[in-house]
Design a protein around this motif. Structure first.
Motif, short mmCIF file in Angstrom:
data_model
loop_
_atom_site.label_atom_id
_atom_site.label_comp_id
_atom_site.label_asym_id
_atom_site.label_seq_id
_atom_site.Cartn_x
_atom_site.Cartn_y
_atom_site.Cartn_z
N GLU A 115 8.58 14.81 -6.79
CA GLU A 115 8.05 13.64 -7.50
C GLU A 115 8.65 13.58 -8.90
N ARG A 128 7.01 5.01 -13.43
CA ARG A 128 5.85 4.21 -13.01
C ARG A 128 6.26 2.85 -12.49
N GLU A 174 6.99 8.27 -9.18
CA GLU A 174 5.54 8.38 -9.30
C GLU A 174 4.83 7.03 -9.20
N VAL A 211 5.13 4.79 -7.00
CA VAL A 211 4.86 4.38 -5.62
C VAL A 211 3.59 5.05 -5.11
N CYS A 212 3.60 6.34 -5.11
CA CYS A 212 2.42 7.14 -4.75
C CYS A 212 2.72 8.58 -5.13
N SER A 213 1.77 9.44 -4.99
CA SER A 213 2.00 10.83 -5.37
C SER A 213 2.85 11.54 -4.33
N LYS A 231 0.80 12.92 -1.53
CA LYS A 231 0.45 11.97 -0.47
C LYS A 231 1.57 11.82 0.54
N VAL A 232 2.80 11.81 0.05
CA VAL A 232 3.95 11.72 0.96
C VAL A 232 4.02 12.96 1.84
#
Length: 320
Positions: A167, A171, A222, A224-226, A229-230
């Protein structure tokens, strides 16, 4: 012009000290007194200001961060705060100001220009998302920091037949992810500018796994999502051993690259030259085709530069 000030605002970025050094030494060479304003617009409001001399900026060109410190100021967003800042500039006799920072810092500089202070901005942010310039101060160093991390993480991933999700910062901009992902040989890159499709990622992982390649690298911006989570989604869909590394603020630190040292020095000297012209100045410095340019503040209200999707597509086409 006899006195100018310099401040750094918002997030720090490698190369800021190189710019400060150039501003001070160029100013002194032109018989201009240079004042350092500490802690950004907060320090300007509070009057945390002192004159800088040649020794003040000795041995700083190689240092990351900013010797002037930095902050984000909610007070400066108010009319009362800006009037307090203006009063401090008048108290110290500062006629012109150099602001080093990102989009919000430039908007603050525009407000001061509207109040009658000649102001020049230097685009300092690792996100490379400022209108009017092809490169921002600190971006090159941040990309190289991420590439170095990718190389090291890949060594362990290859040793353990593991999928690595890394990651990175970004933003609202996928520039760091795209540049570092392509240069670092990542198999997939996830950025805010392109719809996130976990199926494409896992399909590629399973295909490479069938070919005998047991390790892969996925770069996630970061915004998009953490990364965690991926990892969770990849494990659910494939069962592959997958780990996450969040690089965080290490991307902002470290000794600036040669590119950022050169940019900071060039922009710093140019800012002083513009302020010393004797005319009211309100400019945002930038870089186009490796030439310095000075844009008007009206550019702030245009669209932010888009991520280079050609690089994104190139990475997709060769990471097979």
């Amino acid at each position: 012009m006899k006195k100018i000030g310099v401040l750094t605002s918002g997030g720090d970025s490698p190369g800021m000290n190189a710019a400060i050094r150039a501003i001070v030494r160029k100013g002194i060479s032109m018989n201009i007194e240079v004042y350092g304003i500490y802690h950004g617009y907060t320090g300007l409001i509070e009057g945390t200001i002192r004159q800088l001399d040649l020794g003040s900026v000795g041995d700083i060109i190689h240092r990351g961060g900013t010797i002037l410190r930095t902050s984000r100021s909610d007070a400066f967003k108010t009319e009362e705060g800006r009037q307090a800042a203006l009063a401090q500039l008048r108290k110290f006799g500062i006629e012109g100001l150099v602001v080093i920072g990102g989009d919000g810092s430039s908007r603050g500089a525009q407000k001061l220009f509207e109040l009658g202070i000649s102001t020049v901005t230097i685009p300092g942010t690792i996100d490379n998302d400022i209108p009017g310039t092809e490169m921002t101060l600190g971006f090159d160093t941040a990309v190289n920091t991420v590439i170095e991390a990718i190389d090291k993480i890949r060594d362990t991933a290859a040793s353990h037949d593991r999928i690595s999700v890394i990651e990175v910062m970004g933003r609202h901009s996928g520039n760091i992810a795209v540049w570092a992902g392509l240069a670092g040989g990542a198999e997939s890159i996830v950025i805010p500018e392109v719809d996130f499709n976990i199926e494409e990622i896992t399909d590629k992982l399973e295909e490479t796994n069938k070919r005998g390649k047991k390790h892969s690298t996925i770069i996630v911006a970061e915004g998009v999502c953490s990364g965690a989570k991926v990892v969770e989604m990849i494990k659910e869909r494939t069962g592959l051993d997958t780990r996450v590394t969040v690089l965080g603020h290490m991307q902002r630190g470290g000794s600036p690259s040669a590119t950022d040292r050169l940019l900071g020095s060039r922009w710093g000297a140019k800012a002083v030259e513009l302020l010393a012209s004797g005319e009211p100045v309100g400019k945002m410095l930038g870089l186009r085709a490796n030439r310095l340019v000075a844009n008007g503040f009206d550019l702030l209200h245009s669209e932010k530069p888009a991520v280079n999707l050609e690089l994104y597509e190139l990475s997709n086409s060769i990471s097979i």
